[in-house]
Design a protein around this motif. Structure first.
Motif, PDB file in Angstrom:
ATOM      1  N   GLU A 349      28.570  26.092 -73.007  1.00 23.49           N
ATOM      2  CA  GLU A 349      30.039  25.670 -73.066  1.00 23.49           C
ATOM      3  C   GLU A 349      30.473  24.621 -72.490  1.00 23.49           C
ATOM      4  O   GLU A 349      30.090  23.955 -72.006  1.00 23.49           O
ATOM      5  CB  GLU A 349      31.027  27.202 -72.504  1.00 23.49           C
ATOM      6  N   THR A 350      32.083  24.554 -72.980  1.00 20.14           N
ATOM      7  CA  THR A 350      32.528  22.761 -72.670  1.00 20.14           C
ATOM      8  C   THR A 350      32.809  23.062 -71.529  1.00 20.14           C
ATOM      9  O   THR A 350      33.459  24.092 -70.422  1.00 20.14           O
ATOM     10  CB  THR A 350      33.697  22.357 -73.900  1.00 20.14           C
ATOM     11  N   LYS A 351      32.812  22.073 -70.804  1.00 18.98           N
ATOM     12  CA  LYS A 351      33.510  21.779 -69.081  1.00 18.98           C
ATOM     13  C   LYS A 351      33.820  20.603 -69.222  1.00 18.98           C
ATOM     14  O   LYS A 351      33.977  19.508 -69.301  1.00 18.98           O
ATOM     15  CB  LYS A 351      32.334  21.688 -68.494  1.00 18.98           C
ATOM     16  N   ARG A 352      35.521  20.351 -68.624  1.00 17.47           N
ATOM     17  CA  ARG A 352      36.409  19.597 -68.407  1.00 17.47           C
ATOM     18  C   ARG A 352      35.112  18.885 -66.800  1.00 17.47           C
ATOM     19  O   ARG A 352      35.666  19.813 -65.680  1.00 17.47           O
ATOM     20  CB  ARG A 352      37.391  19.932 -68.151  1.00 17.47           C
ATOM     21  N   SER A 353      34.671  17.853 -67.059  1.00 16.39           N
ATOM     22  CA  SER A 353      34.418  17.476 -65.463  1.00 16.39           C
ATOM     23  C   SER A 353      35.641  16.835 -64.695  1.00 16.39           C
ATOM     24  O   SER A 353      37.127  16.857 -65.362  1.00 16.39           O
ATOM     25  CB  SER A 353      33.461  16.200 -65.808  1.00 16.39           C
ATOM     26  N   GLN A 354      35.318  16.664 -63.254  1.00 18.50           N
ATOM     27  CA  GLN A 354      36.882  16.221 -61.834  1.00 18.50           C
ATOM     28  C   GLN A 354      36.899  14.997 -62.465  1.00 18.50           C
ATOM     29  O   GLN A 354      38.554  14.655 -62.929  1.00 18.50           O
ATOM     30  CB  GLN A 354      35.234  15.979 -60.713  1.00 18.50           C
ATOM     31  N   ASN A 355      36.425  13.598 -63.616  1.00 18.55           N
ATOM     32  CA  ASN A 355      36.787  12.514 -64.150  1.00 18.55           C
ATOM     33  C   ASN A 355      37.765  12.813 -65.364  1.00 18.55           C
ATOM     34  O   ASN A 355      37.917  11.738 -65.807  1.00 18.55           O
ATOM     35  CB  ASN A 355      35.979  11.832 -63.724  1.00 18.55           C
ATOM     36  N   GLY A 356      37.358  13.816 -65.644  1.00 23.40           N
ATOM     37  CA  GLY A 356      38.255  14.072 -66.538  1.00 23.40           C
ATOM     38  C   GLY A 356      37.954  13.813 -68.201  1.00 23.40           C
ATOM     39  O   GLY A 356      37.615  14.203 -69.194  1.00 23.40           O
ATOM     40  N   ALA A 357      36.323  13.732 -68.108  1.00 22.88           N
ATOM     41  CA  ALA A 357      35.758  13.681 -69.297  1.00 22.88           C
ATOM     42  C   ALA A 357      34.653  15.293 -69.514  1.00 22.88           C
ATOM     43  O   ALA A 357      34.852  16.020 -68.971  1.00 22.88           O
ATOM     44  CB  ALA A 357      33.872  13.568 -68.760  1.00 22.88           C
ATOM     45  N   LEU A 358      34.322  15.704 -71.021  1.00 26.37           N
ATOM     46  CA  LEU A 358      34.622  16.711 -71.974  1.00 26.37           C
ATOM     47  C   LEU A 358      32.924  16.901 -72.113  1.00 26.37           C
ATOM     48  O   LEU A 358      31.994  16.159 -73.346  1.00 26.37           O
ATOM     49  CB  LEU A 358      35.139  16.711 -72.777  1.00 26.37           C
ATOM     50  N   ASN A 359      32.748  17.836 -71.442  1.00 23.55           N
ATOM     51  CA  ASN A 359      31.216  18.045 -71.186  1.00 23.55           C
ATOM     52  C   ASN A 359      30.759  19.705 -71.640  1.00 23.55           C
ATOM     53  O   ASN A 359      31.478  20.066 -71.890  1.00 23.55           O
ATOM     54  CB  ASN A 359      30.306  17.367 -69.521  1.00 23.55           C
ATOM     55  N   VAL A 360      29.673  19.205 -71.555  1.00 24.38           N
ATOM     56  CA  VAL A 360      28.816  20.690 -71.937  1.00 24.38           C
ATOM     57  C   VAL A 360      27.904  21.150 -70.518  1.00 24.38           C
ATOM     58  O   VAL A 360      27.040  20.608 -70.681  1.00 24.38           O
ATOM     59  CB  VAL A 360      28.045  20.986 -73.388  1.00 24.38           C
ATOM     60  N   ARG A 361      28.164  23.006 -70.548  1.00 24.28           N
ATOM     61  CA  ARG A 361      26.770  23.285 -69.938  1.00 24.28           C
ATOM     62  C   ARG A 361      26.576  24.158 -70.209  1.00 24.28           C
ATOM     63  O   ARG A 361      26.499  25.415 -70.692  1.00 24.28           O
ATOM     64  CB  ARG A 361      27.493  23.537 -68.253  1.00 24.28           C
TER      65      ARG A 361
END
Length: 391
Positions: A349-361
């Protein structure tokens, strides 16, 4: 993202061939000239340097360049903005070659220590960004584009002075936490690998020496590379080395140009005896068929081979895989087999990281269940291994 030009074949991953080390190779004896050895030159054979003028003119920059007499130097206004390097999609097919032959020198213009509270109490301003190794899941390239060689920051005196001031401003640690019961822990290698940086210059040695004189704090860095030069730095218990571990089959596929897993494990006692605190990062945990069996085998190996003195002080972090769309597309251009296990849309699923990047986990339920299962495996096979942090 564009694919490599037609006819440009991606380079083959080099994890096992780099040093011609077998999975059961002995840990090399400490040797002060390892960075000048043929083995080290297989990791870094720098032929091209991009550098900010101020970095070239600094004492550390001059030290580095003195060891690279034949390298071509291109001056750049900013280590972050090098269009022919970071902005050239044709570099994807040369991902590993660029890491071997290219070095960037810059100045760390923003000196800021950030609170963390997970792996460390604080994230110190790093002395590097990027790496000569090529782990397919690495988060650092997500901001770089199409190439991610080492960037070394040459104003190390300013970095060390900043860290010293910050440590002294904290005073003694009054309450234990998951980072450490007594010392403030500072991660000094968030965006690079300090063991590999030490092949090029003394930035790592300078940071280890600084924390040797800071009794209320510890340095900490994760590594996938066994550099015997670090055994001579005399950290006196004020630096924590975290050897990153995963099942060997995963490492052969994903941990490109790194020391083999058994080499990292075998190095633990040497580093402890040299004055380091030695922990382990179980990272990243990749969910694929047979992952539970392979992690059980790895943990059993740890229990079988580590001496009691290592076990008595060891602790671990567990970090589940986080991936990224842009990195996925870059990887397809140089190591598509890695994406067979890293990119699993049905399980992520998508995850917004602390620096604003859109990642998946991995999905929340899958991650929770997997962490529980891995912690049960640890309790069964390595009951002495305290888990400091799981994410």
């Amino acid at each position: 993202m564009d694919q490599p030009p037609t006819g440009a074949a991606p380079e083959e991953p080099e994890q096992q061939a780099l040093f011609e080390w077998s999975d059961t190779a002995a840990v090399p004896a400490a040797h002060p000239a390892f960075r000048d050895s043929p083995e080290a030159r297989r990791m870094l054979d720098v032929r091209e340097v991009y550098a900010e003028p101020a970095a070239l003119d600094s004492p550390r920059g001059r030290q580095i360049m003195a060891h690279l007499p034949g390298a071509r130097v291109t001056e750049v206004a900013s280590h972050w903005r090098i269009p022919s390097l970071h902005g050239n999609d044709g570099n994807i097919a040369r991902w590993v070659r660029i890491k071997t032959e290219t070095l960037v020198l810059g100045m760390k213009h923003t000196l800021r220590t950030r609170p963390n509270g997970r792996s460390a109490d604080w994230i110190a301003p790093g002395a590097s960004n990027g790496c000569a190794m090529a782990c397919a899941y690495c988060y650092v390239p997500r901001r770089k584009g199409f190439a991610n060689p080492i960037t070394l920051f040459t104003n190390i005196e300013a970095i060390v002075a900043h860290v010293r001031r910050h440590v002294r401003a904290q005073g003694p640690k009054t309450e234990p936490n998951q980072c450490d019961p007594q010392a403030w822990v500072y991660d000094i290698g968030e965006n690079g690998d300090c063991s590999v940086d030490a092949l090029v210059c003394d930035n790592t040695a300078d940071l280890v020496a600084a924390f040797r004189g800071l009794p209320t704090a510890k340095a900490s860095f994760a590594t996938k590379f066994v550099n015997p030069d670090l055994l001579a730095l005399d950290p006196q218990g004020r630096t924590r080395v975290r050897f990153s571990l995963m099942p060997s089959d995963d490492a052969r596929l994903l941990d490109i140009r790194t020391s083999p897993i058994t080499q990292r494990i075998a190095a633990a006692a040497d580093f402890l005896d040299a004055g380091y605190e030695v922990h382990f990062n179980l990272s990243p945990v990749i969910l694929r068929p047979g992952w539970q069996r392979d992690w059980a085998d790895l943990l059993s190996h740890l229990d079988d081979v580590l001496p009691i003195r290592v076990k008595q002080q060891a602790a671990a972090e567990i970090i589940m895989l986080t991936h990224n769309q842009s990195l996925h597309e870059v990887n397809l251009g140089w190591h598509p087999r890695a994406e067979d296990v890293l990119w699993q849309p049905a399980a992520q699923e998508t995850k917004r990281s602390q620096n604003g990047a859109l990642n998946v986990r991995y999905t929340r339920d899958m991650k929770r269940e997997s962490l529980t299962h891995l912690q049960q495996l640890i309790a069964t096979h390595t009951p002495w291994l305290r888990v400091r942090y799981a994410f």
